[in-house]
Design a protein around this motif. Structure first.
Motif, mmCIF file in Angstrom:
data_model
loop_
_atom_site.group_PDB
_atom_site.id
_atom_site.type_symbol
_atom_site.label_atom_id
_atom_site.label_comp_id
_atom_site.label_asym_id
_atom_site.label_seq_id
_atom_site.Cartn_x
_atom_site.Cartn_y
_atom_site.Cartn_z
ATOM 1 N N ALA A 1 -28.736 14.934 2.927
ATOM 2 C CA ALA A 1 -28.606 16.892 2.679
ATOM 3 C C ALA A 1 -28.729 17.686 2.065
ATOM 4 O O ALA A 1 -29.078 19.202 1.929
ATOM 5 C CB ALA A 1 -26.551 16.592 2.788
ATOM 6 N N ALA B 1 -25.113 22.253 -0.949
ATOM 7 C CA ALA B 1 -26.702 21.487 -0.102
ATOM 8 C C ALA B 1 -27.392 22.390 0.655
ATOM 9 O O ALA B 1 -29.113 22.308 0.590
ATOM 10 C CB ALA B 1 -26.100 20.845 1.676
ATOM 11 N N ASP C 1 -21.702 22.540 4.426
ATOM 12 C CA ASP C 1 -23.345 22.785 4.580
ATOM 13 C C ASP C 1 -23.028 23.177 6.060
ATOM 14 O O ASP C 1 -23.140 22.703 7.745
ATOM 15 C CB ASP C 1 -24.000 21.614 5.476
ATOM 16 C CG ASP C 1 -25.336 21.746 5.303
ATOM 17 O OD1 ASP C 1 -25.958 22.596 5.522
ATOM 18 O OD2 ASP C 1 -25.713 20.246 5.139
#
Length: 872
Positions: free
Chosen positions: A120, A295, A344
């Protein structure tokens, strides 16, 4: 079925074929043998082909991602072959019809999108390289985030740029695959060769214009032919691997080599920027610096660390952003709390665009955009610097999309749309009705029963169900005439008469029966339809969402670097266009962190001044091994790099004139696979520095020439320093054990001697780790060998030989030869063993002490006795 398998496999010879059969992906023949070994799963057999057993293995569909990751990491490519219809649909064509199957995706290292297959906090770049008669270009994309970049480069710069980007896969033309094998194998980059048609610039331009729905690429930048070819080949490869379903790529951003600090592969490795020399992330500069909470912010940090800027305005804007966050700690603390709740955004959007997303991705986008609005509200009254002002403007404008997703989705939806249950109650009336029927069918029927009792006045009326009639209305035979006469006969339709009961139905009851029986499937179909609608609404705003994702990453990075600066006592560097390099109290961030974690020791800070408006500025650094020369060299390179990436630096103060290149020749290793000795590797790297470094470069060299004969090494080191001074005119730190070179400080302007201080105590050396002006008188190699644990006899023998050699050197060449000739070849036994020292009374007293048995009063008395004994 096997005929179908072989036909599909023929079209994908270079990949393992994941052939879907119900709930498993099966593999056959050589694929099965290779996969079983790689995945450590059972290899079985099924049926025969040309008289031989067919090897077979399989993995469950629900756990396929973990197996895919293992195969990709072991260098395999995987073709995922899905069932394109159900077995029931296949039977409509005939009882022996095979279910239609086709490859829907080629999984390769550079085309991963699933969270389970990706790190990530790191980009996953797919790169493409094209060289047209010496004009070359490199394009790269991360399809998991949509990033798309291109850069014109010189062919000689391919290696350093690949080292900077660390792509997971590189696409090249079949014509140059062999020529690039040395570079790619050195860097460990998997290579995929495509035919020349993929790189044809005319077709590539059409492909790109079609992808971005523009008439000409001039709308983005005046791209060169190699740039268009590289980008076109990358898009063509995505079209091949994604089977026509292209990811949502951002318009191509053009980059230039002269806008970032040039750092070659050897220097990146030596400085351990993103990976330690051991190979992992732990122990790298990135691991010590990373305090990001999203991330996207982590990926931006790695990108900035790998590509420090050479543009003074860009550097200053980044430093201003960090300074604001440092000075406004309480406010930025609230921003960081909001950022911690940001999923994310980039990768959720990319999965939706490729049709691999789910309700959880929609929720991730909702949650991220909600937090973006919250951060915009928090910063609304703040006097933000330019960089954060621009980022704050990109956080808003999603109110209607947030409202849509808020109203339509539950708080914590499932991963897959096919699981259902993710649309909130009250959003869609038709769905609510279907769910009510699915979940509350009995109560709905009971309600209809009461309605019919009221209409007929027959209290004994019942609605019942059986497998023949389905739902039906039942009354006793005594009410038959009433039910079958107008006006009730207009509503109630006679179905069946038995000995004691009469059964009826109504149009509403028949419709309700259908609805109840189909309610579950209907509810799921409605949810899938709504999912597609919501996904479409998100993808319509993809460009704005990407912009918001970049803004969130910018806030995350600025606040993370501020948190690092406050926590580690780093300072704001002064960066300008001069040729200054003045560090006061500089520290190595990774070594300092390790010392504090492992032993609680503090790091010894040191100054470094390499300032010269014209010509070279070089420190010639001498001192023993283990004293900290290599650490000092590296820490100054890292401080320059950190300043130009836009970060505070580990020092009391720092004034750095823009650095164009950072070169490092530190450490020793051989390259046996290519027949290179340690010394040869050292010379290759040194040659690269001397051929490329300019007057704004920062060069750190450690023990040049150590891998060969003493005078050969000294002569090479001497000539190297002279070249750096006269030709390259760089700022440089040059560490050496050749003390003869200290004479150059008196001959060359801009060259100064410096040494790492040590102290001798009773024959042992104590490292002070302090860098001072001046030259070391010797290297203390024998003392370091003693610290390393060499046998005492070897250490004592080394002292004798060293004394003899130094005496001979002072007396001249002939005398030295005579002394060396007089040294016996094997005289370990001739060296007297060290005499054991007689134990003192103090030693005896200490030996007899048992601390656990002492009372406080006895301990105090003992201290006085020991003090008296020490005087004698």
């Amino acid at each position: 079925m096997m005929a179908q398998y072989l036909e599909i496999k023929e079209a994908h010879k270079d990949a393992l074929l994941f052939y879907r059969m119900g709930d498993f992906y099966e593999m056959f023949f050589d694929d099965a043998v290779a996969a079983a070994e790689a995945l450590d799963i059972a290899l079985t057999k099924r049926g025969k082909h040309e008289g031989d057993d067919i090897p077979m293995c399989g993995v469950p569909v629900h756990a396929a991602e973990g197996y895919l990751l293992t195969l990709i990491r072991k260098g395999f490519r995987v073709a995922v072959c899905e069932q394109m219809e159900s077995p029931a649909e296949a039977k409509k064509r005939g009882s022996k019809s095979v279910v239609k199957r086709d490859v829907v995706r080629l999984v390769t290292p550079g085309t991963l999108t699933e969270d389970a297959l990706l790190e990530a906090r790191r980009h996953n770049f797919l790169a493409a390289y094209m060289d047209i008669r010496g004009d070359a270009a490199l394009a790269w994309s991360d399809i998991s985030t949509g990033a798309f970049h291109v850069m014109p480069i010189k062919p000689a710069r391919l290696g350093p740029e690949l080292a900077r980007l660390a792509p997971s896969e590189l696409i090249v033309s079949e014509a140059v695959e062999h020529d690039l094998s040395e570079i790619t194998s050195d860097l460990g980059v998997p290579v995929t060769a495509l035919g020349r048609a993929s790189f044809d610039s005319t077709n590539a331009e059409k492909r790109l214009c079609s992808l971005f729905s523009v008439g000409t690429l001039e709308a983005f930048a005046p791209f060169t032919r190699p740039e268009v070819s590289a980008m076109g080949a990358l898009v063509d490869y995505l079209d091949i691997t994604q089977k026509g379903k292209l990811p949502l790529l951002q318009p191509p951003a053009r980059e230039f080599q002269d806008r970032v600090v040039q750092i070659d592969a050897a220097t990146r490795r030596n400085l351990e920027l993103t990976h330690a020399l051991s190979g992992g992330r732990a122990g790298s500069l990135l691991s010590v610096m990373d305090r990001t909470v999203t991330a996207g912010g982590a990926r931006l940090l790695e990108q900035r660390l790998s590509s420090p800027s050479r543009d003074l305005e860009t550097v200053q804007r980044r430093l201003d952003a960090v300074t604001f966050c440092v000075e406004n700690g309480s406010n930025t603390g609230q921003i960081r709390e909001a950022l911690r709740k940001v999923p994310d955004l980039d990768r959720a959007l990319s999965r939706l665009s490729l049709g691999r997303g789910g309700p959880r991705d929609l929720a991730a986008i909702r949650n991220a955009l909600t937090q973006a609005e919250a951060i915009a509200d928090q910063t609304g009254a703040m006097d933000l610097p330019d960089l954060l002002t621009s980022a704050a403007k990109d956080l808003t404008g999603h109110g209607d999309l947030i409202d849509l997703l808020d109203a339509s989705l539950i708080a914590d939806p499932p991963l897959l749309a096919r699981d259902g249950g993710f649309i909130a109650t009250g959003y869609d009336g038709e769905l609510d009705e279907a769910r009510k029927l699915r979940d509350e069918g009995r109560s709905v029927i009971a309600g209809m029963q009461q309605e019919y009792i009221g209409a007929t006045g027959i209290q004994s009326l019942k609605i019942k169900h059986n497998n023949v009639l389905g739902y039906f209305i039942e009354t006793t035979a005594t009410h038959a005439e009433k039910m079958m006469s107008p006006p009730l006969s207009d509503t109630f339709i006679h179905r069946q008469t038995t000995a004691n009961q009469v059964r009826f139905t109504t149009v509403p009851l028949s419709e309700m029966e259908t609805k109840i029986l189909n309610a579950g499937g209907r509810a799921l179909e409605i949810e899938k339809r709504l999912y597609e609608t919501l996904s479409g609404a998100v993808l319509e705003r993809a460009a704005q969402i990407n912009t918001t994702a970049r803004a969130l990453a910018e806030f995350d990075l600025a606040t993370a670097l501020a948190d690092l600066a406050r926590g580690e006592d780093w300072c704001l560097p002064q960066v300008d266009s001069s040729r200054s390099f003045d560090i006061v109290g500089g520290r190595h961030p990774v070594v300092e962190y390790a010392l504090r974690k492992q032993s609680g020791d503090s790091f010894v800070a040191n100054d470094c001044t390499l300032t010269a408006e014209d010509g070279a500025a070089i420190w010639l650094l001498t001192g023993p091994n283990m004293a900290g020369k290599s650490t000092f060299l590296r820490q100054n390179a890292l401080i320059a790099l950190l300043a130009q990436m836009g970060s505070y630096v580990p020092a009391d103060s720092a004034h750095i004139g823009l650095v164009s290149q950072i070169f490092s020749r530190v450490g020793a290793s051989d390259d046996l696979a290519r027949g290179r000795s340690t010394f040869m590797v050292e010379m290759v790297e040194t040659a690269a520095i001397l051929n490329q470094a300019d007057d704004r470069a920062l060069v750190i060299l450690d023990e040049i020439g150590r891998g060969t004969a003493t005078y050969d090494g000294l002569s090479i080191a001497w000539a190297t320093l002279e070249h750096l001074h006269e030709v390259n005119q760089s700022r440089a730190l040059f560490a050496t054990h050749y003390h003869e070179m200290t004479a150059l400080a008196g001959k060359l302007d801009g060259v100064e001697n410096a040494t790492v201080a040590v102290k001798e105590w009773e024959g042992e050396v104590i490292f002070l780790h302090e860098v001072r002006k001046g030259a070391a008188d010797r290297s203390y190699g024998v003392q370091v060998a003693q610290l390393a644990g060499l046998p005492k006899s070897v250490v004592e023998r080394a002292r004798v030989v060293l004394d003899a050699l130094e005496k001979g050197e002072r007396e001249g060449g002939a005398a030295q030869k005579a002394i060396v000739d007089d040294l016996p070849l094997f005289s370990v036994s001739a060296t007297p063993p060290p005499q054991p020292t007689k134990p003192s009374p103090l030693d005896a007293m200490i030996h007899d002490i048992h601390p656990d048995e002492l009372t406080p009063k006895e301990a105090l008395d003992l201290i006085y006795k020991l003090k008296e004994a020490a005087k004698t």
